[in-house]
Design an enzyme around this catalytic site. Sequence first.
Site, short mmCIF file in Angstrom:
data_model
loop_
_atom_site.label_atom_id
_atom_site.label_comp_id
_atom_site.label_asym_id
_atom_site.label_seq_id
_atom_site.Cartn_x
_atom_site.Cartn_y
_atom_site.Cartn_z
N HIS A 62 0.82 -1.26 0.18
CA HIS A 62 0.13 -0.15 0.17
C HIS A 62 0.97 1.20 0.09
O HIS A 62 0.40 2.22 -0.33
CB HIS A 62 -0.93 -0.04 1.26
CG HIS A 62 -1.98 -1.00 0.86
ND1 HIS A 62 -3.47 -0.36 0.88
CD2 HIS A 62 -2.24 -2.38 0.83
CE1 HIS A 62 -4.28 -1.41 0.67
NE2 HIS A 62 -3.54 -2.79 0.57
N ASP A 63 2.16 1.15 0.31
CA ASP A 63 2.85 2.38 0.47
C ASP A 63 3.51 2.34 -1.15
O ASP A 63 3.42 3.24 -1.68
CB ASP A 63 4.05 2.33 1.46
CG ASP A 63 5.05 3.56 1.31
OD1 ASP A 63 4.56 4.46 1.06
OD2 ASP A 63 6.19 3.34 1.41
N GLY B 140 5.21 5.12 -5.71
CA GLY B 140 6.60 4.30 -5.30
C GLY B 140 6.70 4.01 -3.74
O GLY B 140 5.96 4.79 -3.07
N ASP C 61 7.83 5.50 -0.92
CA ASP C 61 8.32 6.65 -0.22
C ASP C 61 7.77 6.89 1.09
O ASP C 61 7.85 8.26 1.62
CB ASP C 61 7.90 7.90 -1.20
CG ASP C 61 6.25 8.12 -1.50
OD1 ASP C 61 5.57 7.16 -0.66
OD2 ASP C 61 6.02 9.09 -1.99
N SER D 107 4.78 7.72 2.15
CA SER D 107 4.00 8.48 2.14
C SER D 107 2.51 7.81 2.96
O SER D 107 1.95 8.57 3.48
CB SER D 107 3.57 9.10 0.78
OG SER D 107 3.17 7.96 -0.31
N PRO E 161 -5.41 -1.11 -6.44
CA PRO E 161 -6.35 -2.22 -6.75
C PRO E 161 -7.75 -2.46 -5.76
O PRO E 161 -7.46 -2.63 -4.86
CB PRO E 161 -5.80 -3.51 -7.30
CG PRO E 161 -4.47 -3.70 -6.49
CD PRO E 161 -4.23 -2.02 -6.28
N HIS F 86 -2.64 -13.55 0.94
CA HIS F 86 -4.11 -13.64 1.58
C HIS F 86 -4.12 -15.01 2.23
O HIS F 86 -5.21 -15.15 2.59
CB HIS F 86 -5.08 -13.26 0.48
CG HIS F 86 -5.15 -11.91 0.14
ND1 HIS F 86 -6.09 -11.43 -0.70
CD2 HIS F 86 -4.68 -10.72 0.57
CE1 HIS F 86 -6.07 -10.27 -0.97
NE2 HIS F 86 -5.21 -9.58 0.02
N ASP G 104 -1.18 -27.88 5.25
CA ASP G 104 -0.77 -28.18 6.47
C ASP G 104 -1.93 -27.46 7.49
O ASP G 104 -1.97 -26.26 7.85
CB ASP G 104 0.62 -27.69 6.73
CG ASP G 104 0.96 -27.92 7.91
OD1 ASP G 104 0.29 -28.25 9.10
OD2 ASP G 104 2.23 -27.44 8.40
N ASP H 243 1.85 -19.48 3.42
CA ASP H 243 2.27 -20.61 2.66
C ASP H 243 1.26 -20.55 1.42
O ASP H 243 0.56 -19.68 1.23
CB ASP H 243 2.02 -21.93 3.58
CG ASP H 243 0.82 -22.34 4.06
OD1 ASP H 243 0.01 -21.48 3.81
OD2 ASP H 243 0.49 -23.17 4.85
#
Length: 338
Positions: free
Chosen positions: A59-60, A65, A67, A69, A156, A186, A257, A265
């Site tokens: 998310h940064d 880029g 940075d 922010s 996204p 996820h 597992d 994993d």
Amino acid sequence: MKLTRALAGAAVLSLCLLLAVQPAAAAGGKVESTVRKEVVKAIRADPSVGPALIRLVFHDCWVNGCDGSVLLDTTPFNSSAGVEKAAANNIGLRGFDVIDAIKAKLGDAVSCADIVVLAGRDATTILSRGRITYAVETGRKDGVVSSAAAADATLPESTFDINQLTDNFAAKNFTAEELVALAGAHAVGVSHLSSFRDRLNATTRTPISPRYQAALAGDVEALKGRQNATDPIEKFNIRDMDAGFRNASGFDAAGVDMAAVGVLDNSFYHANLQNMVLLRSDWELRNGTDPSLSDSLFAFRENATVWEMEFAAAMAKLSVLPAEGTRFEMRKSCRATN
């Protein structure tokens, strides 16, 4: 891409054992050692912060880029109201206190942007039980602009279809295979109901296992009461749900597992190929005309090592997305410009 306390019992014990024995990366000296120690301490105190730190990197770096922010609470350089933290696509973003703690140890000589990517790398290694590692270079500077509008326009969305997803990743020079690899994050973490509410609709246009959908709808209603929230958080991974939920969903655990609760994993791909994932954007990986999408899903399900290598490479690539803009600094506080 969107991320409570999903780890418990024996899983937490095994995680703590890993934390106790895994050394910090030697090459980075004091900086890497300090980051490592603070991330270890944070995950010991609250295992759910691990997935949050991995999410923070995406998310940064995806918005203008790498940075730092996304860390800003306020900045005088914004052209529009609201910093990235306030963006709808950043709902539930966490881990800022860990970044603050690391910054307090390292001082002004290390940028907040570097701390984000280092902490995300270490969280990845810890949650994968040491199976996913990659090198991170330092030397980034901190940006002074943080815009909620920019974040919502760039990140996204959980309801994106496959064409929107591949276009979004292509704009950052990421392939369809790298999209599928990064989605494997996820396997850990949580999502807010608002990000997957569309999947509970009986008329949803994205296939979902009916048994999983029914179990999920029932669990969400219970969570509203337990969390006293209209937008509760749910675990991403059906592996991490209780046995009653998994049985009601008809989940086939072959190849998974089931003792690895909260572990990063390849279990995400087992769930995805059974139509048992929360987000539309995750299910959409099964769509599209690019054969590398379906090929990657099956390859990552069948071979954990292949996925681990691809995930490491994609995270390393993500961590070097160049900062955009004309003004940078070494922040004294990660939450405010100098």
